[in-house]
Design a protein around this motif. Sequence first.
Motif, PDB file in Angstrom:
ATOM      1  N   ALA A 490       0.844  -1.199   0.000  1.00 16.01           N
ATOM      2  CA  ALA A 490       0.000   0.000   0.000  1.00 16.01           C
ATOM      3  C   ALA A 490       0.879   1.249   0.000  1.00 16.01           C
ATOM      4  CB  ALA A 490      -0.934   0.002   1.211  1.00 16.01           C
ATOM      5  N   HIS A 491       1.968   1.180   0.726  1.00 14.78           N
ATOM      6  CA  HIS A 491       2.878   2.323   0.797  1.00 14.78           C
ATOM      7  C   HIS A 491       3.588   2.542  -0.529  1.00 14.78           C
ATOM      8  CE1 HIS A 491       6.674   4.424   1.990  1.00 14.78           C
ATOM      9  NE2 HIS A 491       5.797   5.145   2.666  1.00 14.78           N
ATOM     10  N   GLU A 492       3.860   1.453  -1.237  1.00 21.19           N
ATOM     11  CA  GLU A 492       4.679   1.549  -2.432  1.00 21.19           C
ATOM     12  C   GLU A 492       3.891   1.628  -3.734  1.00 21.19           C
ATOM     13  OE1 GLU A 492       7.791   2.188  -2.323  1.00 21.19           O
ATOM     14  OE2 GLU A 492       7.974   1.945  -0.155  1.00 21.19           O
ATOM     15  N   SER A 493       2.574   1.412  -3.670  1.00 20.17           N
ATOM     16  CA  SER A 493       1.782   1.550  -4.892  1.00 20.17           C
ATOM     17  C   SER A 493       2.035   2.922  -5.491  1.00 20.17           C
ATOM     18  CB  SER A 493       0.292   1.415  -4.558  1.00 20.17           C
ATOM     19  OG  SER A 493      -0.482   1.859  -5.656  1.00 20.17           O
ATOM     20  N   SER A 505      -4.784  -0.449  -0.266  1.00 22.08           N
ATOM     21  CA  SER A 505      -5.179   0.175   1.009  1.00 22.08           C
ATOM     22  C   SER A 505      -6.340  -0.568   1.654  1.00 22.08           C
ATOM     23  CB  SER A 505      -5.561   1.650   0.800  1.00 22.08           C
ATOM     24  OG  SER A 505      -4.408   2.438   0.730  1.00 22.08           O
TER      25      SER A 505
ATOM     26  N   ARG B 170       1.858  10.075  -4.099  1.00 16.08           N
ATOM     27  CA  ARG B 170       2.018   8.688  -4.530  1.00 16.08           C
ATOM     28  C   ARG B 170       0.965   7.807  -3.885  1.00 16.08           C
ATOM     29  NH1 ARG B 170       7.660   6.015  -3.203  1.00 16.08           N
ATOM     30  NH2 ARG B 170       6.684   5.120  -1.363  1.00 16.08           N
ATOM     31  N   GLY B 171       0.639   6.733  -4.578  1.00 19.23           N
ATOM     32  CA  GLY B 171      -0.253   5.721  -4.010  1.00 19.23           C
ATOM     33  C   GLY B 171      -1.607   6.323  -3.673  1.00 19.23           C
TER      34      GLY B 171
END
Lengths: 601, 238, 180
Positions: A490-493, A505, B170-171
């Motif tokens: 989720a952090h790296e998407s 998420s 981001r994200g």
Amino acid sequence: MESLDDEGVVLRVGEVAARHGDDPHRLVQILRDVQAALHHVPAAALDGLAQRLGLARVQVEGVATFYSHLSATARGHYHFLFSDGYTDRMLGREALVEQLCAALGVERGVPSADGRVTIEDTACTGLCDQGPAGLVNGRPLSGLGPMRIETIAGLVKLGVPVDEWPQELFDVADNIHRRDLLLAGPIQSGDGVRAVLERGAEATLAEVERAGLRGRGGAGFPTARKWGFCRQAEADERVVACNADEGEPGTFKDRVLLHTQPDLVFEGMTVCARVIGARRGLVYLRGEYAFLREPLEAVLAERRRQGLLGKAILGAEGFDFDIEIHLGAGAYICGEESAMIESLEGHRGTPRIRPPFPVVSGYLGLPTVVDNVESFAAAGAIAAHGGDWFCACGTAESTGTKLLSVAGDCARPGIYEFPFGVTVAEVLEACGGSGARAVQVGGPSGTCIGQTEFSRRIAFEDLATGGAFTVFGPGRDMVEVALHHSRFFAHESCGFCTPCRVGTSVLAQGLERIARGGAGRADLEPLKQLSGVMRSMSHCGLGMTAANPFMQTLERFPEDYEERLAGDDVMPAFDLDAALAEARALSGRDDAHAHLEQRHG
Amino acid sequence: MADGTITIDGQTVPFTEGQTIMQAAEAAGVYIAHLCHHPEFRPHGSCKLCTVKAGGRHVAACTAPASDGLEVENESEELAAGRRALLQLLFVEGNHYCPFCERSGNCQLQALAYRYGMVEPHFPHFYPQREVDASHPDVVLERNRCILCALCVRASRDVDGKHVFDIVGRGIHARLAVNSASGRLADTDLAPGDRALEVCPVGAIIVRGRGFAVPIGERLYDHRPINEIGNRVPESEQ
Amino acid sequence: MSKIRIATTSLAGCFGCHMSILDIDEKLFDLAAVAEFDRSPITDIKQCGPCDIGIVEGGVCNAENVEVLREFRRHCKVLIACGACAITGGIPALRNGVPLVECMAEAYLDGIGTENPSRTVPNDPELPLLLNRVHPIQEVVRIDHFLPGCPPPAEAIWQAISDLLAGREPTLSYTQLHYD
Ligand SMILES: Cc1cc2nc3c(=O)[nH]c(=O)nc-3n(C[C@H](O)[C@H](O)[C@H](O)COP(=O)(O)O)c2cc1C
Ligand code: SF4
Ligand code: SF4
Ligand code: FES
């Protein structure tokens, strides 16, 4: 801390940009330098760079806000990034972070009152075999323990600049426990390049083909095919790009290769350049490995001196090739080859639409070979020793050896170079990890297996892997492992496509609920369905594999889920009583109607 | 790749060299669900609503090239379920209050949700905090409804030649930003008549003075689903 | 044949959905022939007994909403989320973007026409305590069927009820499904 007014900032970033030739394609490199100089990328820097580089401000903002090593607010002169890999956690990193925060009176993620110190978490820094680990001002800290933290806290309190800290704090070990083709018999620098000149480009390509070399980055695409496509692509210029982003949690073999065999890697890149006809070489080195930059530059300089890089390599007229190192800035997605190219061009790391593939249209639209560090190392060795030497090792479909980054619950973490086809049990035996409950092969995006599958083989036809081999011992809780990695994804998407941006998420939140006993059996269904949608509809491999930790642990370790599920029905999606806490505090109430049970009565 | 034909759910559809599956389908009048695709702009491929199964593989129809003999599955139960899930994700990610949205009834997100029978959001709502930018005299930017399709980004950059919009962060923290130091739309060079004002598939870019012009019951999607009438740009709201 | 029992309630809603229920007009007679109302604003029964169908309007914004919703879930074989607020939080969820302390201040301290010399938020068990955010009801209990709309059209409500009475899965036609 140096504090500049807006005008000062604009001047300063102008100097930085000038050092990079005011080239907008170097924006990520420029922003890294701005961050280093000013400890953040202030708003005025966005304006200054936009003007200077001829970009829209909002475009510069888009890039500056994409990478986690760049920040809009000031970070401390002592900036700590503690590796938050699961293996770091297993080694007790949480208590150490707390210890340093307490010693320095700093809250995690919040600059100290005087702005001198910041302590933050970051994704796995690739020192899993010597964790808990981290970075201070980009320099590696490994083997952390209470004593080291105390020393570090003392140095910070005394105001000793990081450059003057005892060198042993920054020592990084190679921890090579098993050597085979690549690590046992390094070639003399120049052997590969000489061989390609003698044999010729076409014959060298045939040799790589005969070797059966497949990409070591994880996907296993036949390297000779890739080089062949690029060679055939119509263009005046071609590019060789080495993927040294190594962001998969649990992987660190590229670090060790770049530290112990840099010549071999550059040899492979140069061989590739000769085969495809490239003049430009790029290494995309993950920001966490910035400490490798200087030694690598020294090796490049030496190779130039030896005539192995530069104009007319080894005297061959027209064989011009040189290599430049670019640094990443904290984004796992930039390991995906097309996102990496975007980043090399100074953009956000958004994976491109494919086709066209990089071999047809890559860096600046030029045909580009992107290969993993280990693939280039193998190619360099193959050029020197021939294809038969290589394919004598391994299995029919997976020739040669694989460097495994072994970490977690085992006696001897580190690098193991095994012929492909080795079983998981054999690796466990070698590293002192027998009795493990689970092994994650290929990192969180790979495959997580339990004991009944330990006879499976490391090979593209069975357990494909970019090299991570993470061992989880008997007491390990696989729901926690899955939760940790779902948070990582989720952090790296990158946020580009719907299924991954939102899905990662939702999944991480779902796993949080499960982990704290806040989910019922019926709550699993939407998450399973979501996992399928992410796998089939995401734009790139990140989203496609982001649900692997959840799906695989659910399938293989259902008991860890079972014991947490609160019955068959759904449970509330949020913590009911916690949701009343604020109103309780505001009204001063604490009566029976001011509380709610989480479970349905 | 030369010209040829593909099949979409069994129907033969011709294509010319270089066309995507979506372009071939559009030319043949076959509807494939989409949000970030617009025939006048470069393919983007982010919403994934157009995901089809081509030759057994899931691909985004708006970016995947057509190739001779390709068998495309478009309206299957499986794809409908996946698209419904994507719509649900988009709904919970933002704050979509259809009851008082100016674009309701003419909104492509909503219309697709009707089309795929979405009766509930299925996933927990995020209720994100997003800024509404009402600084501009002619336009309101309602980020609560933005689905990050980047159509306004492309229109402003590629047609208006301005680069008023772009996506930053981001994200899940990705958001639509505008090109001014203040971060306000009023301080950009956005102007009435810009193409960027007419491409938003949802109610995130609202031109002032046009809202609710068409009564309920006469709006684009009140009686017929989007696959029958396709998209229309918000000029229809005038 | 005994009549089926229906309960209805409005949580954080505006009773608009209930108005739409009444809008089934003459079909109310058909309904009355086969069904009787348990807890509902129509009957003023305060506690829900065993029911066949529960219809819930509105999301949950406070502790009492959660308790009532659970009471409905316990007693109703089939629970229907009726309307935008029940399904998405709706208009009441607009406050989710405002810190609770500001909402409370507006309601009890600084709102126009508010007179509160003690300048405290009331500490009164009679007042349902607010959740920090408004949530749709499916985020609290299992919901069997959903009727979107603000309000759902009377035809959609009648469609769902008559489908259930006939033992069918409720299905909405294209024009019966809308969000506004
Ligand atoms: C999310 C994601 C992250 C990746 N990270 C890396 C990486 O760190 N290093 C790498 O070599 N390949 C990585 N890859 C694979 C690359 O896209 C690409 O396949 C590889 O660099 C090709 O080199 P090879 O053929 O030598 O394996 C990643 C792929 C994805 C989808
Ligand atoms: S799958 Fe994830 S990382 Fe890949 S493009 Fe989509 S949002 Fe970005
Ligand atoms: S404002 Fe509209 S057009 Fe622009 S990105 Fe958001 S949804 Fe797309
Ligand atoms: S329409 Fe194809 S991805 Fe959005």
